[in-house]
Design a protein around this motif. Structure first.
Motif, PDB file in Angstrom:
ATOM      1  N   LEU A   1      -1.302  -3.207   5.207  1.00 30.59           N
ATOM      2  CA  LEU A   1      -0.517  -1.828   5.618  1.00 30.59           C
ATOM      3  C   LEU A   1       0.622  -2.317   6.852  1.00 30.59           C
ATOM      4  CD1 LEU A   1      -3.994  -0.032   6.143  1.00 30.59           C
ATOM      5  CD2 LEU A   1      -2.081   0.716   4.737  1.00 30.59           C
ATOM      6  N   ARG A   2       0.420  -3.521   7.333  1.00 32.40           N
ATOM      7  CA  ARG A   2       1.348  -3.677   8.074  1.00 32.40           C
ATOM      8  C   ARG A   2       2.669  -3.810   7.659  1.00 32.40           C
ATOM      9  NH1 ARG A   2      -1.450  -7.043  10.627  1.00 32.40           N
ATOM     10  NH2 ARG A   2      -2.321  -5.516  12.300  1.00 32.40           N
ATOM     11  N   ARG A   3       2.782  -4.418   6.351  1.00 28.14           N
ATOM     12  CA  ARG A   3       4.113  -5.032   5.701  1.00 28.14           C
ATOM     13  C   ARG A   3       4.726  -3.464   5.586  1.00 28.14           C
ATOM     14  NH1 ARG A   3       2.727  -6.390   0.001  1.00 28.14           N
ATOM     15  NH2 ARG A   3       4.976  -6.274  -0.334  1.00 28.14           N
ATOM     16  N   LEU A   4       3.777  -2.378   5.227  1.00 24.35           N
ATOM     17  CA  LEU A   4       4.379  -1.016   5.020  1.00 24.35           C
ATOM     18  C   LEU A   4       5.122  -0.291   6.367  1.00 24.35           C
ATOM     19  CD1 LEU A   4       4.832   1.637   3.164  1.00 24.35           C
ATOM     20  CD2 LEU A   4       2.756   2.309   3.988  1.00 24.35           C
ATOM     21  N   THR A   5       4.099  -0.611   7.355  1.00 28.39           N
ATOM     22  CA  THR A   5       4.699  -0.213   8.768  1.00 28.39           C
ATOM     23  C   THR A   5       6.008  -0.769   9.275  1.00 28.39           C
ATOM     24  OG1 THR A   5       3.287  -1.324   9.809  1.00 28.39           O
ATOM     25  CG2 THR A   5       2.427   0.712   9.438  1.00 28.39           C
ATOM     26  N   GLU A   6       6.210  -2.026   8.980  1.00 24.72           N
ATOM     27  CA  GLU A   6       7.270  -2.903   9.468  1.00 24.72           C
ATOM     28  C   GLU A   6       8.360  -2.581   8.648  1.00 24.72           C
ATOM     29  OE1 GLU A   6       5.933  -6.768   9.053  1.00 24.72           O
ATOM     30  OE2 GLU A   6       4.992  -7.111  10.893  1.00 24.72           O
ATOM     31  N   LEU A   7       8.250  -2.169   7.208  1.00 30.74           N
ATOM     32  CA  LEU A   7       9.357  -1.631   6.565  1.00 30.74           C
ATOM     33  C   LEU A   7       9.836  -0.351   6.770  1.00 30.74           C
ATOM     34  CD1 LEU A   7      11.209  -2.360   3.885  1.00 30.74           C
ATOM     35  CD2 LEU A   7       9.319  -1.205   2.494  1.00 30.74           C
TER      36      LEU A   7
ATOM     37  N   PRO B   1      -7.393  -1.234  -4.356  1.00 33.04           N
ATOM     38  CA  PRO B   1      -7.837  -1.954  -3.350  1.00 33.04           C
ATOM     39  C   PRO B   1      -9.419  -1.621  -3.154  1.00 33.04           C
ATOM     40  CG  PRO B   1      -6.450  -0.526  -2.227  1.00 33.04           C
ATOM     41  CD  PRO B   1      -6.187  -0.621  -3.669  1.00 33.04           C
ATOM     42  N   VAL B   2     -10.188  -2.722  -3.192  1.00 31.63           N
ATOM     43  CA  VAL B   2     -11.625  -2.323  -2.902  1.00 31.63           C
ATOM     44  C   VAL B   2     -11.807  -2.184  -1.456  1.00 31.63           C
ATOM     45  CG1 VAL B   2     -14.157  -3.209  -3.050  1.00 31.63           C
ATOM     46  CG2 VAL B   2     -12.432  -3.456  -5.084  1.00 31.63           C
ATOM     47  N   THR B   3     -11.062  -2.977  -0.636  1.00 32.98           N
ATOM     48  CA  THR B   3     -11.388  -3.116   0.805  1.00 32.98           C
ATOM     49  C   THR B   3      -9.942  -2.652   1.519  1.00 32.98           C
ATOM     50  OG1 THR B   3     -10.976  -5.514   1.001  1.00 32.98           O
ATOM     51  CG2 THR B   3     -13.188  -4.530   0.830  1.00 32.98           C
ATOM     52  N   SER B   4      -9.921  -2.150   2.586  1.00 31.94           N
ATOM     53  CA  SER B   4      -8.629  -1.884   3.288  1.00 31.94           C
ATOM     54  C   SER B   4      -8.229  -3.212   4.093  1.00 31.94           C
ATOM     55  CB  SER B   4      -8.843  -0.858   4.272  1.00 31.94           C
ATOM     56  OG  SER B   4      -9.075   0.509   3.818  1.00 31.94           O
ATOM     57  N   ASP B   5      -6.906  -3.523   4.155  1.00 32.59           N
ATOM     58  CA  ASP B   5      -6.236  -4.646   4.831  1.00 32.59           C
ATOM     59  C   ASP B   5      -5.283  -4.188   5.657  1.00 32.59           C
ATOM     60  OD1 ASP B   5      -5.045  -7.061   5.244  1.00 32.59           O
ATOM     61  OD2 ASP B   5      -5.398  -7.790   3.258  1.00 32.59           O
ATOM     62  N   ALA B   6      -5.466  -4.611   7.058  1.00 35.35           N
ATOM     63  CA  ALA B   6      -4.611  -4.119   8.058  1.00 35.35           C
ATOM     64  C   ALA B   6      -3.245  -4.849   7.746  1.00 35.35           C
ATOM     65  CB  ALA B   6      -5.162  -4.483   9.318  1.00 35.35           C
ATOM     66  N   ALA B   7      -3.352  -6.243   7.401  1.00 37.28           N
ATOM     67  CA  ALA B   7      -2.153  -7.110   7.145  1.00 37.28           C
ATOM     68  C   ALA B   7      -1.275  -6.538   6.176  1.00 37.28           C
ATOM     69  CB  ALA B   7      -2.480  -8.384   6.797  1.00 37.28           C
TER      70      ALA B   7
ATOM     71  N   PRO C   1       0.833  -1.409   0.039  1.00 38.27           N
ATOM     72  CA  PRO C   1      -0.067  -0.097   0.152  1.00 38.27           C
ATOM     73  C   PRO C   1       0.887   1.260   0.089  1.00 38.27           C
ATOM     74  CG  PRO C   1      -0.717  -1.510   1.720  1.00 38.27           C
ATOM     75  CD  PRO C   1       0.550  -2.040   1.116  1.00 38.27           C
ATOM     76  N   ILE C   2       0.470   2.186  -0.610  1.00 34.70           N
ATOM     77  CA  ILE C   2       1.047   3.481  -0.845  1.00 34.70           C
ATOM     78  C   ILE C   2       0.446   4.721  -0.604  1.00 34.70           C
ATOM     79  CG2 ILE C   2       2.960   2.738  -2.263  1.00 34.70           C
ATOM     80  CD1 ILE C   2       1.485   3.928  -4.752  1.00 34.70           C
ATOM     81  N   SER C   3      -0.815   4.458  -0.707  1.00 36.98           N
ATOM     82  CA  SER C   3      -1.780   5.925  -0.420  1.00 36.98           C
ATOM     83  C   SER C   3      -3.044   5.490   0.255  1.00 36.98           C
ATOM     84  CB  SER C   3      -1.681   6.721  -1.686  1.00 36.98           C
ATOM     85  OG  SER C   3      -2.391   6.236  -2.763  1.00 36.98           O
ATOM     86  N   GLY C   4      -3.710   6.404   0.427  1.00 37.60           N
ATOM     87  CA  GLY C   4      -5.256   6.071   0.928  1.00 37.60           C
ATOM     88  C   GLY C   4      -5.890   7.351   1.242  1.00 37.60           C
ATOM     89  N   TYR C   5      -7.313   7.257   1.718  1.00 35.42           N
ATOM     90  CA  TYR C   5      -8.120   8.685   1.862  1.00 35.42           C
ATOM     91  C   TYR C   5      -8.190   8.648   3.485  1.00 35.42           C
ATOM     92  CZ  TYR C   5      -9.780   7.866  -2.714  1.00 35.42           C
ATOM     93  OH  TYR C   5      -9.574   7.519  -4.376  1.00 35.42           O
TER      94      TYR C   5
END
Length: 326
Positions: free
Chosen positions: A301-307, A293-299, A230-234
């Motif tokens: 997004l966690r890839r991004l925060t861990e990186l 993505p049609v739905t948000s996925d915490a898992a 994930p790179i961006s969001g609302y």
């Protein structure tokens, strides 16, 4: 000259169902505002700051196909050149939502306490060649190993571009470059004049620079290990989300319906791009699009925060699940 061409091509144009979106039909929308899910909203007007990037296609699809109207929403879009420019306005309540908000900056602001971040919906995820590292056609840089110590342009320092490129280079055992902050519209000029050795450009700038300069793709910015990250969001604030839960839900349903259209029909996105940028219909045909993505996925997004944590852009891990608005 490249400066005129890029400026002309890439300048910003002036400018009730359930979550299953069964009522979205073919996405053409059409009137009937305020019905169904639009009833009982805390407020109907929503101001959204948005960028002239392909990431934002669902926002404009939702507007132009009546998906916001169907939810009883009057969405007003304010164009900006960088999502970070709208951060103070979001904090002060001058805008309600920022679209295409780059997660790295906003997660850092949340950690520092300058923003109580909430994520209404995901905007875009990395897809193959939606952002590339480009070098001049005759450059001596021939492999990722050659990037070590070279000057590479990114839109914002210590952000999603350097984060993902560092991960790609690290996996291949290559050294890191020196990053230079240059706004996307000026990257082509900087590369042509030799002010930088390479540019890390996203669409629609990526395709334009390749065409105008015959620039060569050195690195696919959507390759392993950052594919689909994930790179961006609302995004909005915790205060707004807590005070306007039904409005937030209506906005999220409209974006989800539009994202489904974008994910299933790339032609719909390509038709929309000329409506909010100066990209022509012909140019839109060749642009590489992100994943929607049609739905948000915490898992995910966690890839991004861990990186981010691995590269020192967060001091401690953040659980994205606590930031997603349900």
């Amino acid at each position: 000259m490249i400066a005129c061409a890029v400026a002309l091509v890439l300048a910003v144009a002036a400018c009730g169902g359930d979550s299953d979106d069964a009522d979205a039909g073919d996405g053409k929308g059409g009137g009937g505002g305020g019905g169904g899910g639009g009833k009982g909203l805390e407020r109907s007007s929503v101001t959204v700051a948005a960028l002239p990037l392909a990431d934002d296609a669902p926002l404009y699809l939702a507007r132009d196909r009546g998906l916001f109207e169907k939810e009883g929403l009057d969405v007003r879009i304010q164009p900006v050149q960088q999502s970070i420019q709208a951060l103070p306005a979001l904090s002060k309540g001058q805008v309600d939502v920022i679209a295409s908000a780059n997660y790295v900056t906003f997660l850092q602001a949340h950690e520092k306490g300058t923003l109580d971040l909430r994520i209404l919906a995901e905007g875009a995820r990395v897809a193959p060649h939606m952002m590339d590292v480009l070098v001049p056609e005759d450059s001596d840089i021939r492999s990722v190993a050659d990037l070590k110590g070279k000057k590479v342009a990114v839109n914002i320092l210590n952000n999603i571009q350097s984060l993902t490129l560092n991960a790609i280079l690290g996996q291949q055992g290559a050294g890191l470059p020196e990053y230079r902050q240059i706004a996307f519209p000026q990257m082509g000029v900087a590369l042509e004049k030799g002010q930088v050795d390479a540019v890390h450009a996203v669409e629609p700038f990526n395709s334009a620079i390749q065409k105008q300069l015959n620039a060569r793709v050195l690195v696919d910015g959507g390759s392993a290990p950052v594919e689909s990250i994930p790179i961006s969001g609302y995004v909005t604030t915790g205060d707004y989300a807590s005070k306007n839960p039904r409005t937030a839900a209506a906005f999220r349903r409209a974006i989800a319906a539009a994202a489904r259209i974008a994910a299933q029909d790339q032609d719909a996105v390509r038709e929309e791009l000329p409506e909010y940028t100066k990209v022509t219909a012909a140019q839109a045909e060749s642009i590489r699009l992100p994943a929607y993505p049609v739905t948000s996925d915490a898992a995910e997004l966690r890839r991004l925060t861990e990186l981010m944590k691995e590269q020192g852009l967060l001091e401690k891990p953040i659980d994205p699940g606590t930031l997603l608005v349900e």
